[in-house]
Design a protein around this motif. Structure first.
Motif, PDB file in Angstrom:
ATOM      1  N   PRO A 125       0.795  -1.234   0.000  1.00  0.00           N
ATOM      2  CA  PRO A 125       0.000   0.000   0.000  1.00  0.00           C
ATOM      3  C   PRO A 125       0.833   1.293   0.000  1.00  0.00           C
ATOM      4  O   PRO A 125       0.292   2.371  -0.204  1.00  0.00           O
ATOM      5  CB  PRO A 125      -0.812  -0.122   1.286  1.00  0.00           C
ATOM      6  N   TRP A 126       2.152   1.184   0.265  1.00  0.00           N
ATOM      7  CA  TRP A 126       2.942   2.395   0.421  1.00  0.00           C
ATOM      8  C   TRP A 126       3.739   2.720  -0.836  1.00  0.00           C
ATOM      9  O   TRP A 126       3.999   1.821  -1.654  1.00  0.00           O
ATOM     10  CB  TRP A 126       3.892   2.233   1.618  1.00  0.00           C
ATOM     11  N   PRO A 127       4.176   3.945  -0.990  1.00  0.00           N
ATOM     12  CA  PRO A 127       5.024   4.288  -2.142  1.00  0.00           C
ATOM     13  C   PRO A 127       6.266   3.409  -2.142  1.00  0.00           C
ATOM     14  O   PRO A 127       6.830   3.131  -1.086  1.00  0.00           O
ATOM     15  CB  PRO A 127       5.394   5.751  -1.898  1.00  0.00           C
ATOM     16  N   SER A 128       6.673   2.969  -3.307  1.00  0.00           N
ATOM     17  CA  SER A 128       7.802   2.040  -3.372  1.00  0.00           C
ATOM     18  C   SER A 128       9.021   2.692  -4.012  1.00  0.00           C
ATOM     19  O   SER A 128       8.913   3.384  -5.018  1.00  0.00           O
ATOM     20  CB  SER A 128       7.391   0.817  -4.198  1.00  0.00           C
ATOM     21  N   PHE A 129      10.194   2.440  -3.402  1.00  0.00           N
ATOM     22  CA  PHE A 129      11.426   2.954  -3.999  1.00  0.00           C
ATOM     23  C   PHE A 129      11.675   2.284  -5.345  1.00  0.00           C
ATOM     24  O   PHE A 129      12.339   2.845  -6.223  1.00  0.00           O
ATOM     25  CB  PHE A 129      12.616   2.754  -3.054  1.00  0.00           C
ATOM     26  N   VAL A 130      11.129   1.081  -5.533  1.00  0.00           N
ATOM     27  CA  VAL A 130      11.330   0.368  -6.799  1.00  0.00           C
ATOM     28  C   VAL A 130      10.643   1.142  -7.942  1.00  0.00           C
ATOM     29  O   VAL A 130      11.208   1.316  -9.022  1.00  0.00           O
ATOM     30  CB  VAL A 130      10.796  -1.076  -6.710  1.00  0.00           C
ATOM     31  N   THR A 131       9.453   1.636  -7.672  1.00  0.00           N
ATOM     32  CA  THR A 131       8.736   2.430  -8.682  1.00  0.00           C
ATOM     33  C   THR A 131       9.542   3.672  -9.045  1.00  0.00           C
ATOM     34  O   THR A 131       9.686   4.018 -10.225  1.00  0.00           O
ATOM     35  CB  THR A 131       7.351   2.858  -8.128  1.00  0.00           C
ATOM     36  N   ASP A 132      10.099   4.326  -8.017  1.00  0.00           N
ATOM     37  CA  ASP A 132      10.903   5.529  -8.267  1.00  0.00           C
ATOM     38  C   ASP A 132      12.150   5.197  -9.077  1.00  0.00           C
ATOM     39  O   ASP A 132      12.521   5.922 -10.002  1.00  0.00           O
ATOM     40  CB  ASP A 132      11.326   6.166  -6.936  1.00  0.00           C
ATOM     41  N   LEU A 133      12.803   4.091  -8.706  1.00  0.00           N
ATOM     42  CA  LEU A 133      14.022   3.706  -9.434  1.00  0.00           C
ATOM     43  C   LEU A 133      13.692   3.378 -10.895  1.00  0.00           C
ATOM     44  O   LEU A 133      14.459   3.718 -11.795  1.00  0.00           O
ATOM     45  CB  LEU A 133      14.700   2.508  -8.769  1.00  0.00           C
ATOM     46  N   LYS A 134      12.555   2.735 -11.121  1.00  0.00           N
ATOM     47  CA  LYS A 134      12.179   2.395 -12.498  1.00  0.00           C
ATOM     48  C   LYS A 134      11.946   3.668 -13.315  1.00  0.00           C
ATOM     49  O   LYS A 134      12.317   3.750 -14.489  1.00  0.00           O
ATOM     50  CB  LYS A 134      10.912   1.533 -12.512  1.00  0.00           C
ATOM     51  N   ARG A 135      11.356   4.659 -12.656  1.00  0.00           N
ATOM     52  CA  ARG A 135      11.113   5.927 -13.354  1.00  0.00           C
ATOM     53  C   ARG A 135      12.445   6.584 -13.732  1.00  0.00           C
ATOM     54  O   ARG A 135      12.619   7.082 -14.836  1.00  0.00           O
ATOM     55  CB  ARG A 135      10.298   6.845 -12.448  1.00  0.00           C
ATOM     56  N   ALA A 136      13.407   6.570 -12.769  1.00  0.00           N
ATOM     57  CA  ALA A 136      14.724   7.146 -13.067  1.00  0.00           C
ATOM     58  C   ALA A 136      15.462   6.312 -14.115  1.00  0.00           C
ATOM     59  O   ALA A 136      16.199   6.847 -14.947  1.00  0.00           O
ATOM     60  CB  ALA A 136      15.555   7.242 -11.786  1.00  0.00           C
ATOM     61  N   ALA A 137      15.247   4.994 -14.070  1.00  0.00           N
ATOM     62  CA  ALA A 137      15.966   4.089 -14.978  1.00  0.00           C
ATOM     63  C   ALA A 137      15.598   4.329 -16.446  1.00  0.00           C
ATOM     64  O   ALA A 137      16.386   4.028 -17.347  1.00  0.00           O
ATOM     65  CB  ALA A 137      15.667   2.636 -14.601  1.00  0.00           C
ATOM     66  N   ALA A 138      14.422   4.899 -16.674  1.00  0.00           N
ATOM     67  CA  ALA A 138      14.018   5.182 -18.049  1.00  0.00           C
ATOM     68  C   ALA A 138      14.969   6.177 -18.703  1.00  0.00           C
ATOM     69  O   ALA A 138      15.153   6.181 -19.921  1.00  0.00           O
ATOM     70  CB  ALA A 138      12.589   5.722 -18.045  1.00  0.00           C
ATOM     71  N   LYS A 139      15.595   7.036 -17.866  1.00  0.00           N
ATOM     72  CA  LYS A 139      16.515   8.049 -18.407  1.00  0.00           C
ATOM     73  C   LYS A 139      17.976   7.727 -18.125  1.00  0.00           C
ATOM     74  O   LYS A 139      18.868   8.239 -18.778  1.00  0.00           O
ATOM     75  CB  LYS A 139      16.195   9.415 -17.782  1.00  0.00           C
ATOM     76  N   LYS A 140      18.219   6.921 -17.096  1.00  0.00           N
ATOM     77  CA  LYS A 140      19.593   6.693 -16.646  1.00  0.00           C
ATOM     78  C   LYS A 140      19.959   5.210 -16.710  1.00  0.00           C
ATOM     79  O   LYS A 140      19.432   4.418 -15.909  1.00  0.00           O
ATOM     80  CB  LYS A 140      19.739   7.174 -15.185  1.00  0.00           C
ATOM     81  N   PRO A 141      20.847   4.823 -17.614  1.00  0.00           N
ATOM     82  CA  PRO A 141      21.216   3.404 -17.719  1.00  0.00           C
ATOM     83  C   PRO A 141      21.805   2.837 -16.431  1.00  0.00           C
ATOM     84  O   PRO A 141      21.571   1.677 -16.094  1.00  0.00           O
ATOM     85  CB  PRO A 141      22.269   3.388 -18.827  1.00  0.00           C
TER      86      PRO A 141
END
Lengths: 418, 80
Positions: free
Chosen positions: A14-30
């Motif tokens: 139910p809580w915000p996930s660091f994995v979601t954030d990392l995936k968002r950053a990963a779209a721009k950063k290899p």
């Protein structure tokens, strides 16, 4: 993008996930995409694939950069170098939105875009960059007025509570003290010269919102010397329910002064006859319980300063220790020369006698409080007894036995007397 | 007898060079070693002599469970 079935499960809660954030950053950063892959791999292998330490840094500094590498560079080339940069935070972590945008722009340009606000010492932690990006990143940071924080065997970035900026209980200007001490110890902050880390935290009152007593080698905690100020009519208002306990931050409508305040006083220094609240201030240990419950009725005294405590740390083998009092009360006026001198003297004694990786609190345990007090020129005081009647710091010296042999009597209050 | 500034810098550099690969020196170790041979050397001079070596890139700070002063070298952990 690496497949990350185990990490994906962390997004299902139910809580915000660091994995979601990392995936968002990963779209721009290899490198961030590789970071996800490496973490997934560690979850599978059940071991870390990070190594840390080494020689990376920026020219002239021995602090602020923590070298980090992976042992799987061929598989995850983006994490081959994944160094941490510690940026010294401002007093009480107050930023303008403009300053934050500048920081984020710098990190987007020179790093992985992953950061931690804030590390437990207080610094802004930029996570993941390559060696060749360190100097350009540092140059951009300094251009905008930022500096690196402490790391390694150095004076760590001091941190403080919000203090007089937004808090009525501040006994001294924590923000100014934090700034002054950061400036004073610049050399030791950037050039590691101590046996191990040396942390400083400043709290404005005994509520200790930065948990200085547990998290800093040097804990400076605001205290008052005189009596708690009492407004008896406001105490009556709390008893009658006209004023809400803790400024309305509890579920209770009114206070039972006897049960909620008097009987919960740790030193039992209060009494209440239904009309008047009395405090035996000599016995008060400044726990703040009564003041927090009735902020409109009770206020700290006006003779204000700070207690200086030393020694907290959390070693793995021995377990956590809290700081204990070295100076029960000191004036805290700008430019805080008394505090600077005291801290320098302690650092000098510790550097002289400390072993590699021995914190100052551990050295006090090894050599004794007497050795410290003699070295820094502080008189013994009853408040320094950490556990009354179980003082582990009293060591007999040969001179004590010699004096006794010559017929001198020992008095607990005066020492040896004729 | 206390060493003049330039000589002190070289003295410390040689000390670090001699210890390389044998013993990792902390700043305080260097200070103690200098004071053993030159008891009247000012401690602040030693501090700034180390700073000069670091600022000039002749020595670097390293971190291996503690901070040390060593000669620069290629990082073993870095692939490139």
């Amino acid at each position: 993008m690496h497949k990350t079935p185990l990490l994906d499960q962390l997004e299902s809660g139910p809580w915000p996930s660091f994995v979601t954030d990392l995936k968002r950053a990963a779209a721009k950063k290899p490198q961030t995409a590789d970071l996800l892959g490496l973490l997934e791999r560690s979850y599978v292998d059940k071991i870390t694939h990070w190594k840390h330490g080494g020689i990376v840094g920026v020219l002239g500094y021995g602090s602020g950069i923590i070298g980090r590498y992976t042992d799987l560079p061929d598989e995850f080339p983006g994490c081959e170098h994944f160094h941490t940069i510690r940026v010294n935070h401002p007093s009480a972590w107050m930023y303008t939105t403009k300053a934050l945008r500048e920081l984020m722009d710098i990190w987007d340009e020179h790093g992985s875009s992953v950061l931690n606000m804030h590390g437990s010492t207080g610094d802004i932690i930029f996570l993941g960059t390559r060696t060749e990006e360190l100097e350009p990143c540092f140059a951009k940071l300094t251009e905008k007025g930022w500096d690196l924080g402490g790391s390694g065997s150095a004076f760590r970035s001091p941190s403080c509570c919000i203090g007089p900026a937004r808090c009525e209980w501040a006994m001294y200007d924590t923000l100014e003290a934090c700034y002054e001490l950061t400036q004073e110890f610049q050399f030791d902050l950037h050039r590691p010269s101590y046996p191990y880390k040396y942390k400083l935290k400043l709290s404005g009152c005994p509520n200790d919102c930065v948990a200085a007593v547990a998290r800093a080698d040097c804990s400076v905690i605001g205290v008052w010397k005189d009596d708690i100020r009492i407004d008896q009519s406001a105490v009556q208002a709390y008893a009658g329910g006209e004023l809400k306990p803790r400024g309305g931050a509890t579920k209770y409508d009114k206070l039972d002064i006897q049960k909620d305040v008097v009987e919960l006083c740790p030193t039992q220094c209060m009494s209440w006859d239904g009309k008047t609240l009395k405090i035996n201030n000599r016995e008060c240990n400044h726990c703040m319980h009564c003041i927090n419950l009735m902020p409109q009725a009770l206020r700290p005294g006006t003779e204000r300063g700070a207690a200086f405590l030393l020694g907290s740390h959390a070693p793995i083998l021995e377990g956590a220790q809290l700081s204990w009092v070295i100076v029960p009360f000191m004036e805290m006026e700008k430019p805080f020369d008394n505090l600077k001198e005291l801290m320098s003297n302690i650092a000098e004694w510790w550097s002289e006698h400390g072993k590699n990786r021995e914190r100052v609190g551990e050295l006090i345990l090894r050599l004794g409080m007497r050795s410290l007090l003699e070295a820094i020129g502080v008189e013994p005081a009853p408040q320094q007894v950490r556990i009354p009647r179980a003082n582990p710091f009293f060591f007999w010296y040969q001179s004590d036995f010699d004096a006794e042999a010559k017929g001198r009597r020992y008095d607990t209050r005066q020492g040896f007397v004729r | 007898m206390a060493l003049p500034k330039e000589e002190l810098v070289e003295y410390i550099y040689k000390m670090v060079e001699a210890a390389q690969g044998k013993k990792q020196l902390k700043a305080k170790d260097i200070e103690k070693m200098v004071l053993k041979e030159h008891p009247d050397q000012n401690k602040n001079d030693i501090k700034f002599a180390i700073k000069e070596l670091i600022d000039g890139g002749r020595c670097v700070y390293t971190y291996f469970g503690g901070s040390f002063i060593e000669l620069p070298r290629v990082e073993g952990a870095a692939k490139h």
